[in-house]
Design an enzyme around this catalytic site. Structure first.
Site, PDB file in Angstrom:
ATOM      1  N   HIS A 127      28.389  41.863   9.850  1.00  0.00           N
ATOM      2  CA  HIS A 127      28.060  41.724   8.429  1.00  0.00           C
ATOM      3  C   HIS A 127      28.565  42.886   7.592  1.00  0.00           C
ATOM      4  O   HIS A 127      28.572  42.831   6.377  1.00  0.00           O
ATOM      5  CB  HIS A 127      26.549  41.621   8.231  1.00  0.00           C
ATOM      6  CG  HIS A 127      26.012  40.272   8.541  1.00  0.00           C
ATOM      7  ND1 HIS A 127      25.076  40.062   9.520  1.00  0.00           N
ATOM      8  CD2 HIS A 127      26.290  39.053   8.023  1.00  0.00           C
ATOM      9  CE1 HIS A 127      24.808  38.781   9.593  1.00  0.00           C
ATOM     10  NE2 HIS A 127      25.525  38.145   8.694  1.00  0.00           N
ATOM     11  N   HIS A 163      23.936  42.486  11.819  1.00  0.00           N
ATOM     12  CA  HIS A 163      24.773  43.082  12.850  1.00  0.00           C
ATOM     13  C   HIS A 163      26.084  43.623  12.299  1.00  0.00           C
ATOM     14  O   HIS A 163      26.379  43.497  11.119  1.00  0.00           O
ATOM     15  CB  HIS A 163      25.010  42.092  13.990  1.00  0.00           C
ATOM     16  CG  HIS A 163      25.679  40.833  13.541  1.00  0.00           C
ATOM     17  ND1 HIS A 163      27.029  40.739  13.397  1.00  0.00           N
ATOM     18  CD2 HIS A 163      25.165  39.630  13.195  1.00  0.00           C
ATOM     19  CE1 HIS A 163      27.322  39.520  12.983  1.00  0.00           C
ATOM     20  NE2 HIS A 163      26.224  38.841  12.848  1.00  0.00           N
ATOM     21  N   LYS A 204      17.602  36.893  11.651  1.00  0.00           N
ATOM     22  CA  LYS A 204      18.740  37.175  12.531  1.00  0.00           C
ATOM     23  C   LYS A 204      19.087  38.633  12.324  1.00  0.00           C
ATOM     24  O   LYS A 204      18.872  39.174  11.255  1.00  0.00           O
ATOM     25  CB  LYS A 204      19.948  36.316  12.123  1.00  0.00           C
ATOM     26  CG  LYS A 204      19.790  34.839  12.388  1.00  0.00           C
ATOM     27  CD  LYS A 204      20.394  34.466  13.728  1.00  0.00           C
ATOM     28  CE  LYS A 204      20.453  32.978  13.926  1.00  0.00           C
ATOM     29  NZ  LYS A 204      21.431  32.359  13.025  1.00  0.00           N
TER      30      LYS A 204
END
Ligand code: ARG
Length: 565
Positions: free
Chosen positions: A132, A129, A126
Protein backbone atom coordinates in the site's frame (compact mmCIF):
# COMPACT_ATOMS: atom_id res chain seq x y z
CA UNK A 1 11.24 36.40 -13.74
CA UNK A 2 12.73 36.09 -17.14
CA UNK A 3 11.49 32.96 -18.78
CA UNK A 4 14.08 32.60 -21.50
CA UNK A 5 12.08 29.96 -23.27
CA UNK A 6 9.28 32.47 -23.56
CA UNK A 7 11.56 35.24 -24.78
CA UNK A 8 13.17 32.98 -27.35
CA UNK A 9 9.79 31.72 -28.52
CA UNK A 10 8.50 35.28 -28.96
CA UNK A 11 11.51 36.32 -31.00
CA UNK A 12 11.22 33.26 -33.22
CA UNK A 13 7.51 33.91 -33.63
CA UNK A 14 8.33 37.41 -34.86
CA UNK A 15 10.21 35.85 -37.76
CA UNK A 16 6.92 34.67 -39.25
CA UNK A 17 7.82 31.05 -39.63
CA UNK A 18 4.25 29.79 -39.74
CA UNK A 19 4.06 28.39 -36.20
CA UNK A 20 2.18 29.83 -33.24
CA UNK A 21 3.91 30.97 -30.09
CA UNK A 22 2.65 27.89 -28.23
CA UNK A 23 3.92 25.55 -30.91
CA UNK A 24 7.34 27.18 -30.86
CA UNK A 25 7.47 27.21 -27.07
CA UNK A 26 6.76 23.49 -26.94
CA UNK A 27 9.49 22.71 -29.46
CA UNK A 28 12.25 24.46 -27.52
CA UNK A 29 14.50 21.91 -25.83
CA UNK A 30 17.31 21.76 -23.35
CA UNK A 31 20.25 20.34 -25.34
CA UNK A 32 22.06 17.29 -24.00
CA UNK A 33 25.55 18.85 -24.16
CA UNK A 34 26.92 22.14 -22.94
CA UNK A 35 28.60 22.99 -26.23
CA UNK A 36 25.17 22.96 -27.86
CA UNK A 37 24.07 25.90 -25.78
CA UNK A 38 21.43 26.27 -23.11
CA UNK A 39 18.32 26.03 -25.29
CA UNK A 40 17.78 24.73 -28.73
CA UNK A 41 15.08 24.90 -31.34
CA UNK A 42 14.75 22.17 -33.98
CA UNK A 43 13.77 23.52 -37.39
CA UNK A 44 12.55 20.24 -38.93
CA UNK A 45 8.86 21.14 -38.76
CA UNK A 46 9.58 24.40 -40.57
CA UNK A 47 10.66 22.56 -43.68
CA UNK A 48 6.97 22.07 -44.46
CA UNK A 49 5.68 25.56 -43.68
CA UNK A 50 8.65 27.35 -45.24
CA UNK A 51 9.43 24.86 -48.01
CA UNK A 52 13.16 25.05 -47.42
CA UNK A 53 15.88 22.78 -46.16
CA UNK A 54 15.72 22.92 -42.33
CA UNK A 55 19.48 23.38 -42.00
CA UNK A 56 19.29 26.45 -44.26
CA UNK A 57 16.37 27.79 -42.26
CA UNK A 58 18.40 27.35 -39.06
CA UNK A 59 21.38 29.14 -40.58
CA UNK A 60 19.30 32.09 -41.81
CA UNK A 61 17.51 32.46 -38.49
CA UNK A 62 20.75 32.29 -36.52
CA UNK A 63 22.05 35.26 -38.49
CA UNK A 64 19.06 37.47 -37.88
CA UNK A 65 17.98 36.61 -34.33
CA UNK A 66 19.04 39.03 -31.63
CA UNK A 67 17.69 38.28 -28.20
CA UNK A 68 18.01 40.14 -24.95
CA UNK A 69 19.81 37.93 -22.42
CA UNK A 70 21.15 35.55 -25.05
CA UNK A 71 24.79 36.16 -25.83
CA UNK A 72 25.05 33.97 -28.90
CA UNK A 73 22.80 32.16 -31.39
CA UNK A 74 24.39 29.41 -33.49
CA UNK A 75 23.05 26.97 -36.03
CA UNK A 76 24.11 23.37 -35.99
CA UNK A 77 22.54 21.33 -38.79
CA UNK A 78 18.79 21.75 -38.38
CA UNK A 79 19.09 23.13 -34.87
CA UNK A 80 19.28 26.64 -33.54
CA UNK A 81 21.38 26.76 -30.37
CA UNK A 82 21.04 29.58 -27.89
CA UNK A 83 23.71 30.50 -25.38
CA UNK A 84 22.65 32.40 -22.30
CA UNK A 85 24.33 35.51 -21.09
CA UNK A 86 25.43 33.81 -17.88
CA UNK A 87 25.62 36.91 -15.68
CA UNK A 88 22.14 38.05 -16.61
CA UNK A 89 20.74 34.58 -16.29
CA UNK A 90 22.23 33.93 -12.87
CA UNK A 91 21.11 37.33 -11.66
CA UNK A 92 17.56 36.77 -12.91
CA UNK A 93 17.08 33.32 -11.41
CA UNK A 94 18.79 33.93 -8.09
CA UNK A 95 16.91 37.14 -7.45
CA UNK A 96 13.67 35.42 -8.24
CA UNK A 97 14.36 32.57 -5.81
CA UNK A 98 15.56 34.89 -3.09
CA UNK A 99 12.47 37.05 -3.45
CA UNK A 100 9.85 34.36 -3.76
CA UNK A 101 11.48 31.89 -1.38
CA UNK A 102 9.10 28.95 -0.71
CA UNK A 103 6.79 30.23 -3.46
CA UNK A 104 9.47 29.84 -6.10
CA UNK A 105 8.15 27.50 -8.79
CA UNK A 106 4.50 27.95 -7.87
CA UNK A 107 2.03 28.78 -10.60
CA UNK A 108 -1.66 29.19 -11.13
CA UNK A 109 -2.12 26.89 -14.11
CA UNK A 110 -4.57 24.84 -12.07
CA UNK A 111 -6.66 27.75 -10.88
CA UNK A 112 -10.37 27.05 -10.80
CA UNK A 113 -9.89 23.33 -11.38
CA UNK A 114 -10.57 20.57 -8.90
CA UNK A 115 -8.82 17.24 -8.82
CA UNK A 116 -10.04 14.28 -6.86
CA UNK A 117 -7.21 11.93 -5.92
CA UNK A 118 -8.21 8.43 -4.86
CA UNK A 119 -5.12 7.05 -3.14
CA UNK A 120 -3.92 4.77 -0.37
CA UNK A 121 -7.44 3.28 -0.21
CA UNK A 122 -6.59 0.58 2.29
CA UNK A 123 -8.91 -2.21 3.30
CA UNK A 124 -10.59 -2.54 6.65
CA UNK A 125 -9.61 -5.55 8.72
CA UNK A 126 -6.67 -6.18 6.46
CA UNK A 127 -3.09 -5.28 7.17
CA UNK A 128 -1.74 -1.98 5.95
CA UNK A 129 1.08 -3.70 4.16
CA UNK A 130 4.13 -2.71 2.20
CA UNK A 131 2.20 -2.92 -1.08
CA UNK A 132 0.00 0.00 0.00
CA UNK A 133 2.93 2.31 0.43
CA UNK A 134 3.22 3.07 -3.25
CA UNK A 135 -0.31 4.33 -3.70
CA UNK A 136 -0.05 6.30 -0.47
CA UNK A 137 3.24 8.02 -1.21
CA UNK A 138 2.68 8.59 -4.95
CA UNK A 139 -0.83 9.89 -4.33
CA UNK A 140 0.35 12.28 -1.64
CA UNK A 141 3.13 13.63 -3.87
CA UNK A 142 0.70 14.16 -6.76
CA UNK A 143 -1.63 16.01 -4.44
CA UNK A 144 1.19 18.28 -3.24
CA UNK A 145 2.35 18.97 -6.78
CA UNK A 146 -1.15 19.82 -8.01
CA UNK A 147 -1.78 22.12 -5.07
CA UNK A 148 1.53 23.85 -5.74
CA UNK A 149 0.30 24.55 -9.27
CA UNK A 150 -2.95 26.04 -8.09
CA UNK A 151 -5.35 23.12 -8.34
CA UNK A 152 -7.97 22.53 -5.72
CA UNK A 153 -7.41 18.97 -4.53
CA UNK A 154 -9.55 16.44 -2.74
CA UNK A 155 -7.55 13.62 -1.19
CA UNK A 156 -9.92 10.68 -0.91
CA UNK A 157 -9.00 7.53 0.94
CA UNK A 158 -11.50 5.19 -0.67
CA UNK A 159 -11.53 2.77 2.21
CA UNK A 160 -12.29 -0.84 1.25
CA UNK A 161 -14.93 -1.49 3.84
CA UNK A 162 -17.58 -3.37 1.90
CA UNK A 163 -17.97 -6.55 -0.06
CA UNK A 164 -18.07 -10.28 0.43
CA UNK A 165 -14.86 -10.32 2.45
CA UNK A 166 -16.73 -8.62 5.27
CA UNK A 167 -19.29 -11.36 5.11
CA UNK A 168 -16.38 -13.77 5.51
CA UNK A 169 -15.04 -11.84 8.48
CA UNK A 170 -18.41 -11.73 10.20
CA UNK A 171 -19.03 -15.44 9.59
CA UNK A 172 -15.56 -16.31 10.87
CA UNK A 173 -15.97 -14.17 13.97
CA UNK A 174 -19.26 -15.81 14.77
CA UNK A 175 -17.58 -19.23 14.59
CA UNK A 176 -14.24 -18.62 16.28
CA UNK A 177 -14.03 -14.97 17.41
CA UNK A 178 -12.17 -14.27 20.63
CA UNK A 179 -12.68 -10.70 21.89
CA UNK A 180 -9.59 -10.62 24.10
CA UNK A 181 -7.30 -11.69 21.32
CA UNK A 182 -8.97 -9.24 18.99
CA UNK A 183 -8.43 -6.31 21.29
CA UNK A 184 -4.84 -7.26 21.85
CA UNK A 185 -3.81 -7.53 18.23
CA UNK A 186 -6.79 -6.54 16.12
CA UNK A 187 -5.57 -6.66 12.54
CA UNK A 188 -3.50 -9.77 13.01
CA UNK A 189 -6.40 -11.57 14.64
CA UNK A 190 -8.88 -10.46 12.00
CA UNK A 191 -6.47 -11.63 9.36
CA UNK A 192 -6.12 -15.01 11.06
CA UNK A 193 -9.89 -15.40 11.13
CA UNK A 194 -10.15 -14.40 7.52
CA UNK A 195 -7.42 -16.73 6.34
CA UNK A 196 -8.75 -19.66 8.37
CA UNK A 197 -12.28 -19.17 7.07
CA UNK A 198 -11.18 -18.94 3.46
CA UNK A 199 -9.08 -22.02 3.93
CA UNK A 200 -11.92 -24.12 5.23
CA UNK A 201 -14.49 -22.59 2.91
CA UNK A 202 -12.45 -23.58 -0.11
CA UNK A 203 -13.39 -27.14 0.74
CA UNK A 204 -16.94 -26.38 1.79
CA UNK A 205 -19.32 -24.57 -0.54
CA UNK A 206 -21.81 -24.14 2.34
CA UNK A 207 -19.34 -21.91 4.22
CA UNK A 208 -18.82 -19.84 1.08
CA UNK A 209 -22.55 -19.43 0.80
CA UNK A 210 -22.73 -18.43 4.43
CA UNK A 211 -20.12 -15.66 3.95
CA UNK A 212 -22.09 -14.24 1.03
CA UNK A 213 -25.22 -14.38 3.13
CA UNK A 214 -23.54 -12.42 5.91
CA UNK A 215 -22.55 -9.69 3.46
CA UNK A 216 -26.12 -9.61 2.21
CA UNK A 217 -27.19 -9.17 5.85
CA UNK A 218 -24.77 -6.28 6.19
CA UNK A 219 -26.06 -4.63 3.02
CA UNK A 220 -29.63 -4.91 4.21
CA UNK A 221 -28.73 -3.45 7.60
CA UNK A 222 -29.12 -6.47 9.89
CA UNK A 223 -28.20 -5.32 13.37
CA UNK A 224 -25.58 -7.86 14.45
CA UNK A 225 -23.79 -7.79 11.09
CA UNK A 226 -23.65 -3.99 11.17
CA UNK A 227 -22.44 -3.98 14.78
CA UNK A 228 -19.54 -6.34 14.06
CA UNK A 229 -18.62 -4.55 10.87
CA UNK A 230 -18.55 -1.16 12.64
CA UNK A 231 -16.35 -2.60 15.33
CA UNK A 232 -13.92 -4.09 12.81
CA UNK A 233 -13.82 -0.69 11.18
CA UNK A 234 -13.08 1.10 14.39
CA UNK A 235 -10.18 -1.12 15.39
CA UNK A 236 -8.76 -1.01 11.89
CA UNK A 237 -8.82 2.77 11.82
CA UNK A 238 -6.87 3.06 15.02
CA UNK A 239 -4.12 1.04 13.34
CA UNK A 240 -4.22 3.04 10.09
CA UNK A 241 -4.03 6.30 12.01
CA UNK A 242 -0.71 5.27 13.49
CA UNK A 243 0.75 4.57 10.08
CA UNK A 244 -0.56 7.78 8.52
CA UNK A 245 0.86 9.71 11.45
CA UNK A 246 4.26 8.10 10.94
CA UNK A 247 4.07 8.98 7.26
CA UNK A 248 2.67 12.44 8.01
CA UNK A 249 0.02 12.04 5.34
CA UNK A 250 -3.60 13.05 5.71
CA UNK A 251 -6.80 12.96 3.71
CA UNK A 252 -9.72 15.24 3.07
CA UNK A 253 -12.13 12.35 3.41
CA UNK A 254 -12.30 8.64 4.02
CA UNK A 255 -15.44 8.13 1.97
CA UNK A 256 -14.99 4.56 0.92
CA UNK A 257 -16.99 1.74 -0.52
CA UNK A 258 -19.69 1.55 2.14
CA UNK A 259 -20.16 5.33 2.14
CA UNK A 260 -21.00 5.24 -1.55
CA UNK A 261 -23.23 2.18 -1.36
CA UNK A 262 -26.26 4.35 -0.64
CA UNK A 263 -26.02 5.63 -4.21
CA UNK A 264 -26.11 2.12 -5.68
CA UNK A 265 -29.90 1.68 -6.02
CA UNK A 266 -30.15 4.83 -8.14
CA UNK A 267 -27.31 3.60 -10.33
CA UNK A 268 -29.02 0.24 -10.84
CA UNK A 269 -32.22 2.06 -11.79
CA UNK A 270 -30.33 4.19 -14.28
CA UNK A 271 -28.55 1.20 -15.80
CA UNK A 272 -31.90 -0.54 -16.23
CA UNK A 273 -33.47 2.54 -17.81
CA UNK A 274 -30.57 2.84 -20.20
CA UNK A 275 -31.00 -0.84 -21.08
CA UNK A 276 -27.46 -1.70 -20.12
CA UNK A 277 -28.12 -4.59 -17.72
CA UNK A 278 -28.33 -8.10 -19.07
CA UNK A 279 -29.43 -11.05 -16.95
CA UNK A 280 -26.97 -13.93 -16.86
CA UNK A 281 -27.45 -16.99 -14.65
CA UNK A 282 -29.30 -14.98 -12.03
CA UNK A 283 -26.74 -12.19 -12.00
CA UNK A 284 -26.86 -8.88 -13.86
CA UNK A 285 -23.98 -7.95 -16.09
CA UNK A 286 -22.99 -5.24 -18.55
CA UNK A 287 -21.81 -6.47 -21.88
CA UNK A 288 -18.60 -4.68 -22.92
CA UNK A 289 -17.77 -6.69 -26.02
CA UNK A 290 -17.94 -3.50 -28.10
CA UNK A 291 -14.91 -2.35 -26.11
CA UNK A 292 -13.18 -5.71 -26.45
CA UNK A 293 -13.49 -6.11 -22.71
CA UNK A 294 -14.98 -8.95 -20.67
CA UNK A 295 -18.43 -8.27 -19.21
CA UNK A 296 -18.75 -6.68 -15.76
CA UNK A 297 -20.91 -8.28 -13.08
CA UNK A 298 -22.98 -5.50 -11.54
CA UNK A 299 -25.36 -7.46 -9.34
CA UNK A 300 -24.35 -10.89 -8.11
CA UNK A 301 -26.85 -13.75 -8.23
CA UNK A 302 -27.67 -13.29 -4.53
CA UNK A 303 -28.47 -9.63 -5.15
CA UNK A 304 -25.26 -8.16 -3.72
CA UNK A 305 -23.37 -5.32 -5.33
CA UNK A 306 -19.84 -5.73 -6.65
CA UNK A 307 -16.63 -3.71 -6.39
CA UNK A 308 -17.27 -2.13 -9.78
CA UNK A 309 -20.87 -1.27 -8.90
CA UNK A 310 -19.60 0.78 -5.99
CA UNK A 311 -17.00 2.46 -8.20
CA UNK A 312 -19.64 3.48 -10.74
CA UNK A 313 -21.75 5.02 -7.99
CA UNK A 314 -18.67 6.73 -6.56
CA UNK A 315 -17.52 8.30 -9.82
CA UNK A 316 -20.99 9.72 -10.53
CA UNK A 317 -21.27 11.02 -6.99
CA UNK A 318 -17.82 12.63 -7.09
CA UNK A 319 -18.69 14.44 -10.29
CA UNK A 320 -21.83 15.82 -8.65
CA UNK A 321 -20.13 16.85 -5.43
CA UNK A 322 -16.82 18.22 -6.70
CA UNK A 323 -17.40 18.85 -10.39
CA UNK A 324 -13.86 17.58 -10.85
CA UNK A 325 -11.64 18.41 -13.77
CA UNK A 326 -9.93 15.05 -13.20
CA UNK A 327 -10.73 12.09 -10.98
CA UNK A 328 -7.48 10.21 -10.46
CA UNK A 329 -7.13 6.64 -9.23
CA UNK A 330 -3.67 5.86 -7.89
CA UNK A 331 -3.97 2.08 -7.96
CA UNK A 332 -1.64 -0.80 -8.89
CA UNK A 333 -1.44 -2.14 -12.46
CA UNK A 334 -3.27 -5.30 -11.34
CA UNK A 335 -6.47 -3.28 -11.56
CA UNK A 336 -5.96 -2.04 -15.13
CA UNK A 337 -8.89 -4.07 -16.40
CA UNK A 338 -11.16 -2.86 -13.62
CA UNK A 339 -10.58 0.79 -14.54
CA UNK A 340 -10.93 0.13 -18.27
CA UNK A 341 -14.29 -1.43 -17.54
CA UNK A 342 -15.29 1.42 -15.26
CA UNK A 343 -14.54 4.02 -17.94
CA UNK A 344 -16.32 2.00 -20.60
CA UNK A 345 -19.43 1.70 -18.44
CA UNK A 346 -19.47 5.42 -17.64
CA UNK A 347 -19.17 6.17 -21.35
CA UNK A 348 -22.00 3.77 -22.17
CA UNK A 349 -24.11 5.53 -19.56
CA UNK A 350 -23.52 8.75 -21.48
CA UNK A 351 -21.24 10.47 -19.00
CA UNK A 352 -18.73 12.54 -20.86
CA UNK A 353 -16.59 12.86 -17.76
CA UNK A 354 -15.51 9.25 -18.24
CA UNK A 355 -12.55 10.79 -20.06
CA UNK A 356 -11.51 12.59 -16.90
CA UNK A 357 -11.50 9.45 -14.79
CA UNK A 358 -7.86 8.50 -15.03
CA UNK A 359 -6.13 5.44 -13.70
CA UNK A 360 -2.59 6.19 -12.51
CA UNK A 361 -1.08 2.70 -12.34
CA UNK A 362 2.17 1.71 -10.69
CA UNK A 363 4.34 -1.39 -10.53
CA UNK A 364 4.94 -3.79 -7.68
CA UNK A 365 7.35 -3.54 -4.80
CA UNK A 366 9.11 -6.54 -3.36
CA UNK A 367 11.59 -6.84 -0.52
CA UNK A 368 15.13 -7.81 -1.28
CA UNK A 369 16.23 -9.19 2.04
CA UNK A 370 13.26 -10.89 3.61
CA UNK A 371 15.21 -11.72 6.75
CA UNK A 372 15.54 -8.03 7.50
CA UNK A 373 11.81 -7.59 7.48
CA UNK A 374 9.42 -8.63 10.15
CA UNK A 375 7.22 -11.28 8.69
CA UNK A 376 3.84 -11.83 10.16
CA UNK A 377 2.12 -14.54 8.25
CA UNK A 378 2.58 -13.77 4.59
CA UNK A 379 2.51 -10.01 4.87
CA UNK A 380 5.05 -7.35 5.65
CA UNK A 381 3.43 -4.67 7.73
CA UNK A 382 4.18 -1.17 6.55
CA UNK A 383 4.36 0.07 10.12
CA UNK A 384 7.22 -2.35 10.79
CA UNK A 385 9.09 -1.20 7.71
CA UNK A 386 8.76 2.44 8.74
CA UNK A 387 9.86 1.79 12.29
CA UNK A 388 12.77 -0.22 11.03
CA UNK A 389 13.80 2.70 8.79
CA UNK A 390 13.75 5.01 11.80
CA UNK A 391 15.76 2.55 13.94
CA UNK A 392 18.35 1.96 11.29
CA UNK A 393 18.75 5.67 10.69
CA UNK A 394 19.25 6.22 14.40
CA UNK A 395 21.99 3.57 14.39
CA UNK A 396 23.73 5.23 11.45
CA UNK A 397 23.50 8.64 13.12
CA UNK A 398 24.99 7.26 16.30
CA UNK A 399 27.80 5.59 14.40
CA UNK A 400 28.60 8.81 12.60
CA UNK A 401 28.87 10.52 15.93
CA UNK A 402 27.18 13.61 14.58
CA UNK A 403 26.42 16.59 16.78
CA UNK A 404 22.68 16.58 16.26
CA UNK A 405 20.56 17.84 19.10
CA UNK A 406 17.36 15.90 18.59
CA UNK A 407 18.46 12.46 17.40
CA UNK A 408 14.97 10.99 17.72
CA UNK A 409 13.20 13.57 15.58
CA UNK A 410 16.05 13.62 13.06
CA UNK A 411 15.99 9.83 12.70
CA UNK A 412 12.25 9.99 12.16
CA UNK A 413 12.46 12.61 9.43
CA UNK A 414 15.44 11.02 7.71
CA UNK A 415 14.22 7.43 8.04
CA UNK A 416 10.70 8.11 6.75
CA UNK A 417 12.12 10.47 4.14
CA UNK A 418 14.44 7.72 2.93
CA UNK A 419 11.57 5.30 2.39
CA UNK A 420 9.44 7.88 0.60
CA UNK A 421 12.33 9.03 -1.58
CA UNK A 422 13.06 5.48 -2.66
CA UNK A 423 9.38 4.93 -3.49
CA UNK A 424 9.38 8.03 -5.64
CA UNK A 425 12.75 7.59 -7.27
CA UNK A 426 11.79 5.32 -10.15
CA UNK A 427 9.30 5.76 -12.89
CA UNK A 428 6.13 4.67 -11.12
CA UNK A 429 5.19 1.97 -13.61
CA UNK A 430 8.38 0.03 -12.92
CA UNK A 431 8.42 -2.88 -10.49
CA UNK A 432 11.13 -2.38 -7.96
CA UNK A 433 12.93 -4.12 -5.15
CA UNK A 434 13.06 -2.52 -1.75
CA UNK A 435 16.64 -2.76 -0.57
CA UNK A 436 17.61 -1.41 2.84
CA UNK A 437 21.22 -0.80 1.88
CA UNK A 438 20.15 1.36 -1.01
CA UNK A 439 17.40 3.20 0.84
CA UNK A 440 19.68 4.39 3.62
CA UNK A 441 22.89 4.91 1.67
CA UNK A 442 24.05 8.44 2.48
CA UNK A 443 26.20 8.55 -0.63
CA UNK A 444 23.83 7.14 -3.22
CA UNK A 445 20.97 8.78 -5.05
CA UNK A 446 18.86 8.65 -1.94
CA UNK A 447 16.77 10.69 0.44
CA UNK A 448 19.50 10.86 3.09
CA UNK A 449 21.96 12.12 0.47
CA UNK A 450 19.68 14.98 -0.53
CA UNK A 451 18.72 15.76 3.06
CA UNK A 452 22.38 15.73 4.00
CA UNK A 453 23.16 18.15 1.19
CA UNK A 454 20.45 20.46 2.47
CA UNK A 455 21.83 20.28 6.02
CA UNK A 456 25.32 20.95 4.71
CA UNK A 457 24.11 24.07 2.87
CA UNK A 458 22.38 25.27 6.02
CA UNK A 459 25.49 24.67 8.05
CA UNK A 460 27.57 26.75 5.61
CA UNK A 461 25.06 29.58 6.01
CA UNK A 462 25.07 29.30 9.79
CA UNK A 463 28.83 29.38 10.01
CA UNK A 464 28.98 32.48 7.82
CA UNK A 465 26.22 34.14 9.81
CA UNK A 466 24.32 34.61 6.59
CA UNK A 467 20.77 35.88 6.79
CA UNK A 468 19.59 37.91 3.83
CA UNK A 469 21.62 38.86 0.82
CA UNK A 470 22.29 42.47 -0.05
CA UNK A 471 23.59 41.53 -3.47
CA UNK A 472 21.33 42.03 -6.42
CA UNK A 473 23.89 41.41 -9.13
CA UNK A 474 25.48 38.05 -9.63
CA UNK A 475 28.39 38.92 -11.82
CA UNK A 476 31.25 37.51 -9.77
CA UNK A 477 30.26 33.88 -9.85
CA UNK A 478 31.49 32.58 -13.15
CA UNK A 479 32.52 28.94 -12.93
CA UNK A 480 30.84 26.14 -14.88
CA UNK A 481 29.88 24.52 -11.57
CA UNK A 482 28.05 27.63 -10.41
CA UNK A 483 26.32 28.06 -13.74
CA UNK A 484 25.27 24.39 -13.81
CA UNK A 485 23.82 24.70 -10.33
CA UNK A 486 21.85 27.84 -11.20
CA UNK A 487 20.55 26.15 -14.31
CA UNK A 488 19.27 23.19 -12.35
CA UNK A 489 17.54 25.58 -9.96
CA UNK A 490 15.97 27.34 -12.94
CA UNK A 491 14.77 24.10 -14.49
CA UNK A 492 12.95 23.12 -11.32
CA UNK A 493 9.84 25.01 -12.48
CA UNK A 494 9.55 23.11 -15.75
CA UNK A 495 10.16 19.83 -13.99
CA UNK A 496 7.28 20.44 -11.58
CA UNK A 497 4.90 21.16 -14.44
CA UNK A 498 6.02 18.05 -16.32
CA UNK A 499 5.67 15.93 -13.20
CA UNK A 500 2.11 17.19 -12.89
CA UNK A 501 1.25 16.60 -16.54
CA UNK A 502 2.67 13.10 -16.53
CA UNK A 503 1.53 12.23 -13.00
CA UNK A 504 5.14 11.33 -12.37
CA UNK A 505 6.67 12.53 -9.09
CA UNK A 506 9.88 10.68 -9.94
CA UNK A 507 10.77 13.54 -12.29
CA UNK A 508 11.04 15.76 -9.24
CA UNK A 509 12.92 13.14 -7.21
CA UNK A 510 15.50 12.82 -9.96
CA UNK A 511 15.81 16.53 -10.47
CA UNK A 512 16.27 17.15 -6.76
CA UNK A 513 19.06 14.60 -6.79
CA UNK A 514 20.63 16.50 -9.66
CA UNK A 515 20.42 19.80 -7.78
CA UNK A 516 22.07 18.15 -4.77
CA UNK A 517 24.82 16.73 -6.95
CA UNK A 518 25.38 20.09 -8.60
CA UNK A 519 25.56 21.76 -5.22
CA UNK A 520 28.17 19.29 -4.00
CA UNK A 521 30.21 19.81 -7.15
CA UNK A 522 30.06 23.55 -6.62
CA UNK A 523 30.93 23.12 -2.96
CA UNK A 524 33.99 21.04 -3.81
CA UNK A 525 35.15 23.23 -6.68
CA UNK A 526 34.56 26.71 -5.29
CA UNK A 527 35.67 27.92 -1.93
CA UNK A 528 32.89 29.91 -0.31
CA UNK A 529 34.78 31.64 2.44
CA UNK A 530 37.03 33.83 0.27
CA UNK A 531 38.58 37.25 0.90
CA UNK A 532 36.65 38.90 -1.90
CA UNK A 533 33.56 39.92 0.06
CA UNK A 534 31.41 40.32 -3.02
CA UNK A 535 32.25 36.88 -4.33
CA UNK A 536 31.70 35.36 -0.91
CA UNK A 537 28.30 37.06 -0.68
CA UNK A 538 27.28 35.75 -4.08
CA UNK A 539 28.34 32.21 -3.22
CA UNK A 540 26.47 32.33 0.05
CA UNK A 541 23.38 33.60 -1.75
CA UNK A 542 23.68 30.74 -4.23
CA UNK A 543 23.94 28.32 -1.31
CA UNK A 544 20.87 29.86 0.28
CA UNK A 545 18.89 29.70 -2.98
CA UNK A 546 19.83 26.03 -3.34
CA UNK A 547 18.60 25.26 0.15
CA UNK A 548 15.28 26.96 -0.61
CA UNK A 549 14.70 24.94 -3.78
CA UNK A 550 15.73 21.61 -2.22
CA UNK A 551 13.37 22.20 0.67
CA UNK A 552 10.48 23.01 -1.66
CA UNK A 553 11.23 20.04 -3.90
CA UNK A 554 11.40 17.58 -1.02
CA UNK A 555 8.24 19.13 0.39
CA UNK A 556 6.40 18.29 -2.84
CA UNK A 557 7.48 14.70 -2.36
CA UNK A 558 6.14 14.77 1.18
CA UNK A 559 9.65 14.74 2.67
CA UNK A 560 10.82 17.03 5.42
CA UNK A 561 14.27 18.50 5.91
CA UNK A 562 16.51 18.79 8.96
CA UNK A 563 18.83 21.68 9.69
CA UNK A 564 21.57 19.44 11.05
CA UNK A 565 22.54 15.93 10.20
N1 ARG B 1 -9.11 -0.97 -1.75
C1 ARG B 1 -8.62 -1.34 -3.03
C2 ARG B 1 -7.44 -2.32 -2.89
O1 ARG B 1 -6.76 -2.32 -1.88
C3 ARG B 1 -8.17 -0.15 -3.85
C4 ARG B 1 -9.25 0.84 -4.16
C5 ARG B 1 -8.88 1.76 -5.27
N2 ARG B 1 -9.88 2.77 -5.57
C6 ARG B 1 -10.99 2.57 -6.21
N3 ARG B 1 -11.83 3.60 -6.36
N4 ARG B 1 -11.34 1.40 -6.70
O2 ARG B 1 -7.19 -3.05 -3.82
Amino acid sequence: MTDFKEIIAKEIENKDIGLSFEEIYKLIEIPPQDNMGDFSFPCFTLAKTMRKNPAIIAKDLAETLEIEGISKVESLNAYLNFFLDRDKFETGILNEILEKKEDYGKSNIGEGKTRVLDFSSVNIAKPFHIGHIRSTVIGDALRNIQEFLGYETVASNYIGDYGTQFGTMIAAYKLWGDDDKLRENPIKELLNLYVRYNDEASKDEKMMENARKEFKNLESGEEEAVRLWSWFKEISFSEFDRVYKLLDIDFDNYNGESYHSEFIPAVIEELKEKNLLVESEGAYIIDLSDYDLPPSIIIKSNGSSAYITRDIATAINRKKVYDFDENLYVVATQQNLHFQQLKAILEKMGYDFYKDCIHIPFGMVSLKDQTLSTRKGQVVFLEDVLNKAIDKTREIMEDRDSQIEDVEETSRIVGIGAVKFQELYNNRIKDYVFDWDEVLNFDGETGPYVQYTYARAKSVLRKADFSETKTKDFTKISSDEEFALVKSLANFKDVVIKACEKYEPSLITRHTTEIAKNFNKFYNACQINVDDERLKEERLALTYATSIVIKTALGLLGIKTVEQM
